[in-house]
Design an enzyme around this catalytic site. Structure first.
Site, mmCIF file in Angstrom:
data_model
loop_
_atom_site.group_PDB
_atom_site.id
_atom_site.type_symbol
_atom_site.label_atom_id
_atom_site.label_comp_id
_atom_site.label_asym_id
_atom_site.label_seq_id
_atom_site.Cartn_x
_atom_site.Cartn_y
_atom_site.Cartn_z
ATOM 1 N N GLU A 159 3.320 -67.373 74.891
ATOM 2 C CA GLU A 159 4.496 -67.142 75.543
ATOM 3 C C GLU A 159 4.200 -67.515 77.020
ATOM 4 O O GLU A 159 4.352 -66.850 78.252
ATOM 5 C CB GLU A 159 4.714 -65.680 75.707
ATOM 6 C CG GLU A 159 5.406 -64.906 74.479
ATOM 7 C CD GLU A 159 6.119 -63.622 74.540
ATOM 8 O OE1 GLU A 159 5.756 -62.935 75.866
ATOM 9 O OE2 GLU A 159 6.694 -63.368 73.987
ATOM 10 N N GLU A 315 7.209 -62.967 66.801
ATOM 11 C CA GLU A 315 6.932 -61.444 67.192
ATOM 12 C C GLU A 315 8.148 -60.690 67.203
ATOM 13 O O GLU A 315 9.194 -61.301 67.593
ATOM 14 C CB GLU A 315 6.305 -61.404 68.546
ATOM 15 C CG GLU A 315 4.835 -61.908 68.813
ATOM 16 C CD GLU A 315 4.275 -61.498 70.382
ATOM 17 O OE1 GLU A 315 5.135 -60.794 71.137
ATOM 18 O OE2 GLU A 315 3.545 -62.443 70.711
#
Ligand code: GLA
Length: 682
Positions: A159, A315
Site C-alpha cells: 500500500e 485485501e
C-alpha cells in the site's frame, strides 16, 4: 518491459483458477502454529498466501545479518500443503536499526515534524538510504527464492502512500528540484508555468525552490499541483527500483503491488503501467448501506487501469476492520456477497487481510479468516464455505466485462480541482463522481474508466462528471468523439484550467466551448444546506453545491433554474453535432443527475447487463470468456427476497442448478449463471 507477462486467459499467476487466500503474517506466530495454519488453509481451499509483508526486521535483524531459515521452512510447508506464495518484498516498514543509523530517512510533515519510528511506513520516499536498503532486501529475497516452487507472485512493498504520501525533508526538496529541472529545464519556464509574477514569488534559480511547506497563506497552485505529481512519482520511483531488481533476477514471476481503490495521492494510470496485473485493497464499510455502490465503482476502476484485464482483490476484511471509530462486523453472508461482487466486476481472485487474527499489535481487533475464537467461529465457517464456492466458479477466470460507457478520470484534474482558493471548497472529485456512477449502476450499465486520450471506440457514451483541468489536446479528443457520433455528458466547473492550472481565458469551459455550445459567465456556488430548483421537461430536480450563470452559444437548453438568483437561466444543455451530442450540466444535481442521464443516454441504446427494471438493491454484470461463454452475475444487496424474470436459460454455477425464465435471490444472495450460448442477447 512492463506488463508483458500478464495475459487474461492465462490467469493472474501460474496458479490455475480463481485465487483464494490472504495475508499470512506467520512471523507473528511460533512455528508450532504454522502446521495448524497450513492444514487449515488446505481445509479452507486457500491457494495463495501473501507472506512476509512486514517481516523486514525479522529477515534482516542487523545491517549485515540475514535470517531466511524461517522463511525457507514456511515456504516449504505451504508448498507441501498446496498453497502458493505471494512473496512480499517487506519494504513498507524499515527496521529500527536502519532508522537509528539514519534518522534522516524518517518522513517530515509540511509543518516540519519528523515522524517517529513505532508504526509503519516511516520513510521518506526520496531517501537514497531507504531506496538502497529496500532494493538490497528485495535482491536478497529474489536471489534466495527465485526458484522456490511455492513462489507464484511478487508483492512489492505494501500500500504505497498509506499513512505517508509526501515528505518535506531536505532530501525530498533536492529530489523535487531535480524533478522540476527535468520538467522545466530552465527556471524562467518554471516561473511562467507557476505564474510567479503573482505575490512576488519569482525564482532566480532552482535552488531557491522548496516543497510547499506550511506557509503564511495560500500556496502557489501550480507548485502544489507539481508537488502532487512529484509525490506520486517519488513513490513510483521506489516501486520501480524494486521492480527492476525482480525483473532482473526473477523475470518469470509476475509482480504487483496493492492499490488502495480510488486513492487521490497516486496516479494509478501511471502506476498500473508498472504492474503485471492490478491488485486492490478494498474496505467497504458494513455500516454504510451504499457501500456496495462505491465498491462497484472502485472495482470498475481497478479493471479499467489495465484495459479490462482481470485483477486481484488483494485485501478485504473478512468481517470488521479495526481502524474506524466504530467497526461493524459483516453480518452473515455479507463477506460472501461482497467477494462475489469483486468477481462480478472482473476480479480473478479473492484475498483477505488477514489469515490468522493477531493477538498483539495495532490490528489485534481486526477480523481474520481464522478469528481469535478459532475454527468454532462463524467467521471460520464462512471462510471454508466461500473457499468451496470459489472452486465452483473456476471457469470465470480470465473472462472479462465490456463497458458500454466510459467515465473520464484524470488525476491531474482531480488534484487541481481540490486545490484551495476555489469558488467552492465543496467540489471534491469523489463527491462529484459518485452520483453519476450510482445512476449508471442502478440502471445496470457497466462502465469503464478512461484517462484523457484513451481510445473511445465502442463506447456509446462518455461521461465527464468533472474535468476542471483540461488541455487543448483533451478537448480535441472529446470533440473527435462527438463528431464521430458519440454522446458526451460533461459536468460543471469543467474546462477551467490548462496543464499548469492557468485559467483558459475568454470564458469557461475554455476549449470545450465550441463543442458544448455554451459559455459560463460566472460561477454561482450554492451555500451549504441550500438548494436550487431546476426544471426539466420531465419534472423538477434540485441542485446543491454548485450552479453557474450559463449562456448558450448554439446549444439547446433542456433544463432551466426555477428558483434563486439564476431563475430562468439554462442549467442543462445539449449541442447536437450530426449524430453526436455534447451535453453540459452546469450544476451539481446529486442523485437527480439520473434524470439528465436518462435523457442523454436514451438515444444511445446502451443495453444494461440485465433487462430493466432491476429491483432496488440488485446488481447485474456480465463476464465474457474468450470462447464466447457469457456469465451473468446477479447480486442481491437488499434486505428482501427478489424474483427476477430472465430472458435466458443457463446454469447457476453457485448452486449447480438450471435456470430458466425465473430466478429467486434471497437477501444477500447471488447467482453466477453460465448462459446457454444462444440465449445471450446482450
Ligand atoms: C491495509 C494494509 C494491511 C492492514 C489492513 C487493515 O489494507 O495493507 O496491512 O493494515 O489495511 O485493514
Amino acid at each position: 518491459m512492463t506488463g508483458a507477462r500478464s495475459g487474461a486467459s492465462a490467469g493472474l499467476t501460474r496458479v490455475p483458477g480463481l485465487l483464494y487466500g490472504g495475508d499470512y503474517n506467520a512471523d507473528q506466530w511460533p512455528e508450532q502454529v504454522w502446521a495448524e495454519d497450513a492444514r487449515l488453509m488446505r481445509e479452507a481451499g486457500v491457494t495463495l498466501a501473501t507472506v512476509g509483508v512486514f517481516a523486514w526486521a525479522r529477515l534482516q535483524p542487523a545491517p549485515d545479518s540475514w535470517d531466511f531459515g524461517w522463511l525457507d521452512r514456511l515456504l516449504d510447508l505451504l508448498h507441501a500443503h498446496g498453497v502458493a506464495v505471494d512473496l512480499a518484498t517487506a519494504t513498507a516498514s524499515p527496521p529500527a536499526w536502519l532508522v537509528r543509523a539514519h534518522p534522516e530517512l524518517r518522513p517530515v510533515t509540511a509543518d516540519g515534524v519528523r515522524l517517529e519510528f513505532g508504526s509503519r511506513q516511516h520513510y521518506c520516499p526520496s531517501s537514497a538510504v531507504y531506496r538502497a536498503a529496500a532494493t538490497r532486501l528485495t535482491r536478497a529475497l529474489a536471489e534466495r527464492y527465485r526458484d522456490h516452487p511455492a513462489l507464484a507472485l511478487w508483492h512489492i512493498h505494501n500500500e504505497y502512500g498509506d499513512h505517508v504520501t509526501e515528505c518535506f525533508c531536505a532530501e525530498s526538496a533536492t529530489d523535487f528540484r531535480r524533478w522540476l529541472t527535468e520538467r522545466y529545464e530552465d527556471v524562467e519556464t518554471l516561473n511562467q508555468a507557476w505564474g510567479t509574477a503573482f505575490w512576488s514569488q519569482r525564482y532566480g534559480c532552482f535552488e531557491e525552490i522548496e516543497p510547499p511547506r506550511t506557509a503564511p497563506g495560500p500556496g502557489n497552485p501550480t507548485q502544489l499541483l507539481d508537488w502532487r505529481r512529484f509525490c506520486s512519482d517519488a513513490l513510483l520511483a521506489c516501486h520501480r527500483a524494486e521492480r527492476a531488481v525482480l525483473e532482473e533476477i526473477c523475470p518469470q514471476v509476475p509482480v504487483t503491488t496493492n492499490f488502495m481503490s480510488m486513492f487521490k495521492a497516486l496516479d494509478y494510470w501511471e502506476w498500473a503501467r508498472h504492474e503485471d496485473f492490478v491488485s486492490d485493497d478494498a474496505y467497504p464499510d458494513p455500516a454504510d448501506p451504499r457501500a456496495h455502490v462505491t465498491a462497484a465503482m472502485t472495482y470498475d476502476l481497478m479493471r479499467s487501469l489495465k484495459d479490462g484485464r482481470p485483477w486481484l482483490l488483494m485485501e478485504q476484511a473478512p468481517s470488521a476492520v479495526s481502524w474506524r471509530p466504530v467497526n461493524l462486523p459483516k453480518r452473515p453472508g455479507l463477506q460472501r456477497l461482497w467477494s462475489l461482487q469483486a468477481l462480478a466486476r472482473g476480479a480473478d481472485g479473492i484475498l483477505f487481510f488477514q489469515w490468522r487474527a493477531s493477538v498483539a499489535g495495532a490490528e489485534k481487533f481486526h477480523s481474520a479468516m481464522l478469528p481469535h475464537r478459532g475454527t468454532a467461529s462463524r467467521g471460520w465457517r464462512e471462510t471454508v464455505r466461500f473457499g468451496a464456492e470459489l472452486r465452483r466458479l473456476v471457469e470465470l477466470a480470465g473472462s472479462r466485462l465490456r463497458g458500454q460507457a466510459a467515465v473520464v478520470l484524470d488525476w491531474d484534474s482531480w488534484w487541481a480541482l481540490e486545490l484551495d482558493e476555489h469558488p467552492s471548497a465543496r467540489m471534491r472529485w469523489p463527491d462529484l463522481l459518485r452520483p453519476w456512477y450510482a445512476a449508471l449502476y442502478e440502471r445496470g450499465v457497466t462502465i469503464d474508466f478512461v484517462r484523457p486520450g484513451a481510445p473511445l471506440d465502442g463506447y456509446r457514451a462518455v461521461l465527464a462528471p468533472n474535468l476542471y483541468l483540461l488541455t487543448e489536446e483533451s478537448a480535441h479528443w472529446l470533440t473527435r468523439y462527438v463528431h464521430g457520433g458519440g454522446t458526451l455528458v460533461c459536468g460543471p466547473f469543467s474546462g477551467i484550467s490548462d496543464r499548469d492550472d492557468h485559467v483558459h481565458a475568454g470564458g469557461h469551459p475554455g476549449p470545450l466551448r465550441p463543442l458544448l455550445g455554451v459559455v459560463v459567465d460566472e460561477h454561482w456556488p450554492i451555500p451549504d444546506g441550500a438548494s436550487t430548483t431546476v426544471r426539466l421537461a420531465s419534472g423538477e430536480i434540485r441542485a446543491t453545491l454548485w450552479s453557474e450563470w450559463l449562456e448558450t452559444e448554439g446549444a439547446q437548453a433542456l433544463a432551466h433554474y426555477a428558483s434563486g438568483d439564476l431563475a430562468g437561466r439554462p442549467a442543462v444543455t445539449r449541442n447536437v453535432h450530426g449524430a453526436g451530442a455534447a451535453w453540459y450540466v452546469g450544476c451539481h444535481l446529486g442523485a437527480d443527475i439520473a434524470a439528465v442521464l436518462d435523457l442523454a443516454l436514451a438515444p444511445t441504446a446502451i443495453a444494461p447487463a440485465f433487462p430493466l427494471p432491476l429491483p432496488p438493491g440488485v446488481e447485474a454484470t456480465r463476464r465474457h470468456a474468450e470462447d464466447g461463454t457469457t456469465y451473468l452475475c446477479l447480486l442481491n444487496h437488499g434486505p428482501d427476497t427478489v424474483r427476477l424474470t430472465l430472458d435466458a436459460t443457463g446454469t447457476d454455477l453457485l448452486t449447480g442448478t438450471a435456470v430458466a425464465g425465473r430466478l429467486t435471490l434471497g437477501p444477500l444472495d447471488a447467482a453466477v449463471v453460465r448462459l446457454h450460448p444462444t440465449e445471450d442477447r446482450a
